[in-house]
Design an enzyme around this catalytic site. Sequence first.
Site, mmCIF file in Angstrom:
data_model
loop_
_atom_site.group_PDB
_atom_site.id
_atom_site.type_symbol
_atom_site.label_atom_id
_atom_site.label_comp_id
_atom_site.label_asym_id
_atom_site.label_seq_id
_atom_site.Cartn_x
_atom_site.Cartn_y
_atom_site.Cartn_z
ATOM 1 N N ASP A 36 -8.019 -15.037 -1.223
ATOM 2 C CA ASP A 36 -8.866 -13.946 -0.720
ATOM 3 C C ASP A 36 -9.965 -13.609 -1.735
ATOM 4 O O ASP A 36 -10.299 -12.452 -1.965
ATOM 5 C CB ASP A 36 -8.021 -12.697 -0.430
ATOM 6 N N LYS A 73 -13.376 -12.901 -3.013
ATOM 7 C CA LYS A 73 -14.642 -12.400 -2.457
ATOM 8 C C LYS A 73 -15.136 -11.317 -3.421
ATOM 9 O O LYS A 73 -14.343 -10.782 -4.214
ATOM 10 C CB LYS A 73 -14.424 -11.820 -1.058
ATOM 11 N N ASN A 104 -13.102 -8.247 -4.269
ATOM 12 C CA ASN A 104 -11.844 -8.401 -5.020
ATOM 13 C C ASN A 104 -12.087 -8.874 -6.435
ATOM 14 O O ASN A 104 -11.192 -9.396 -7.099
ATOM 15 C CB ASN A 104 -10.910 -9.359 -4.283
ATOM 16 N N ASP A 118 -6.284 -7.849 -6.068
ATOM 17 C CA ASP A 118 -5.837 -8.014 -4.692
ATOM 18 C C ASP A 118 -5.167 -9.355 -4.429
ATOM 19 O O ASP A 118 -5.756 -10.263 -3.864
ATOM 20 C CB ASP A 118 -6.987 -7.797 -3.706
ATOM 21 N N THR A 168 -11.345 -13.128 4.579
ATOM 22 C CA THR A 168 -12.542 -12.583 5.239
ATOM 23 C C THR A 168 -13.435 -13.740 5.673
ATOM 24 O O THR A 168 -13.766 -14.594 4.840
ATOM 25 C CB THR A 168 -13.293 -11.658 4.254
HETATM 26 C C1 LIG Z 1 -3.275 -6.256 -7.558
HETATM 27 O O1 LIG Z 1 -3.730 -5.929 -6.289
HETATM 28 C C2 LIG Z 1 -4.683 -4.953 -6.212
HETATM 29 C C3 LIG Z 1 -5.215 -4.284 -7.299
HETATM 30 C C4 LIG Z 1 -6.156 -3.310 -7.074
HETATM 31 C C5 LIG Z 1 -6.735 -2.567 -8.192
HETATM 32 C C6 LIG Z 1 -6.216 -2.667 -9.496
HETATM 33 C C7 LIG Z 1 -6.793 -1.942 -10.501
HETATM 34 C C8 LIG Z 1 -7.877 -1.142 -10.176
HETATM 35 N N1 LIG Z 1 -8.640 -0.338 -10.927
HETATM 36 C C9 LIG Z 1 -9.583 0.200 -10.111
HETATM 37 C C10 LIG Z 1 -9.387 -0.279 -8.840
HETATM 38 C C11 LIG Z 1 -10.182 0.011 -7.667
HETATM 39 C C12 LIG Z 1 -11.223 0.933 -7.728
HETATM 40 C C13 LIG Z 1 -11.991 1.139 -6.587
HETATM 41 C C14 LIG Z 1 -11.772 0.460 -5.391
HETATM 42 C C15 LIG Z 1 -10.714 -0.438 -5.360
HETATM 43 C C16 LIG Z 1 -10.412 -1.227 -4.096
HETATM 44 O O2 LIG Z 1 -10.278 -0.368 -3.023
HETATM 45 N N2 LIG Z 1 -11.450 -2.174 -3.789
HETATM 46 C C17 LIG Z 1 -10.998 -3.474 -3.859
HETATM 47 C C18 LIG Z 1 -9.835 -3.700 -2.898
HETATM 48 N N3 LIG Z 1 -9.994 -4.757 -1.926
HETATM 49 C C19 LIG Z 1 -8.925 -4.585 -0.956
HETATM 50 C C20 LIG Z 1 -11.294 -4.768 -1.218
HETATM 51 C C21 LIG Z 1 -9.924 -0.669 -6.479
HETATM 52 N N4 LIG Z 1 -8.317 -1.106 -8.889
HETATM 53 N N5 LIG Z 1 -7.765 -1.798 -7.897
HETATM 54 C C22 LIG Z 1 -6.592 -3.029 -5.798
HETATM 55 C C23 LIG Z 1 -6.042 -3.705 -4.745
HETATM 56 C C24 LIG Z 1 -5.081 -4.663 -4.957
HETATM 57 O O3 LIG Z 1 -4.521 -5.339 -3.899
#
Ligand SMILES: COc1cc(-c2ccc3ncc(-c4cccc([C@@H](O)NCCN(C)C)c4)n3n2)ccc1O
Length: 284
Positions: free
Chosen positions: A140, A142, A145, A160, A179
């Site tokens: 995934d 992109k 992520n 992610d 996606t």
């Molecule tokens: C390990 O798997 C993940 C980690 C994280 C992660 C880990 C550390 C961290 N620090 C800040 C953030 C963060 C801050 C703002 C938005 C997001 C997330 O919503 N955007 C990316 C997620 N993706 C599903 C589009 C994630 N993250 N997100 C998010 C989704 C995951 O599935």
Amino acid sequence: MDAIAFKREPLEESYEIGDDIGSGHFAVVRRALHKKSGEAFAAKFIRKRRGGGRKGAKAEDIQREVSILRLLDHENVIRLYDVYETGIEVILILELVTGGELFDYISEKDHLGEEEASAFIAQILRGVKHLHDHNIAHLDLKPENIMLRNRSTQSIKLIDFGLAQRIQGKEDIRALMGTAEFVAPEVVSYETLSLATDMWSVGVITYILLSGASPFLGDNQQETYHNITAINFQFDEEYFSNTSELAKDFIEKLFVKMPKKRATVDDCLNHPWIRPKEPLELIK
Ligand SMILES: COc1cc(-c2ccc3ncc(-c4cccc([C@@H](O)NCCN(C)C)c4)n3n2)ccc1O
């Protein structure tokens, strides 16, 4: 393989849970402050599927994501520190990154210069090499992520791992996932997925970093899928007039339909568009 036991003690004993910072499939990401150390983390709350319902993540999918994250330890891959469980959810305590998504960084700049794009792709390749050396495909990849560790340094973290899979070579992994605009032809055709599936996505990310345009995106999902299986892309002069032949060669080696003929992560790390230029090379 035995299921991994998660901590059942109340999360709130050790962490102060803050605001939502993001969301994903069946998951919400919140800031979490470790009470003893005062250190900030990201807590990913994954809703568990219960009974015969369709909402929430299956137990085996959560187990897979945790077992994969526990294997990984690299500066360009998000780190997992702890796992808690309640009756309704599993909570991953993860390294917090504060630089936002690479997607937003590109959007603000429309597209990147070649040196900056090459430097970002080199980091993404180093993170992907760590996964692939452990026979793990992210599946995934992109810009959403790929997170920036912080705004000052342009260092990245892959996040992610909800769709990540071990590619052991025995079982045949197929799934229509990811996606649309970033998936490889074998995903669209529901054929065997492999580490090469990630490399196609690296090509799409590179194309976007350099141009701000998405190479296979159509007016609808069906058109996008057709463009992918037909390898229907071009380097529009409108976006690529100042792009080097080396950069285009790097991308073309990834947009190859047969996964076994597609450039591997090591091929990409050794490609002259990525490999640090030796001083002697610069005077040739
Ligand atoms: C390990 O798997 C993940 C980690 C994280 C992660 C880990 C550390 C961290 N620090 C800040 C953030 C963060 C801050 C703002 C938005 C997001 C997330 O919503 N955007 C990316 C997620 N993706 C599903 C589009 C994630 N993250 N997100 C998010 C989704 C995951 O599935």
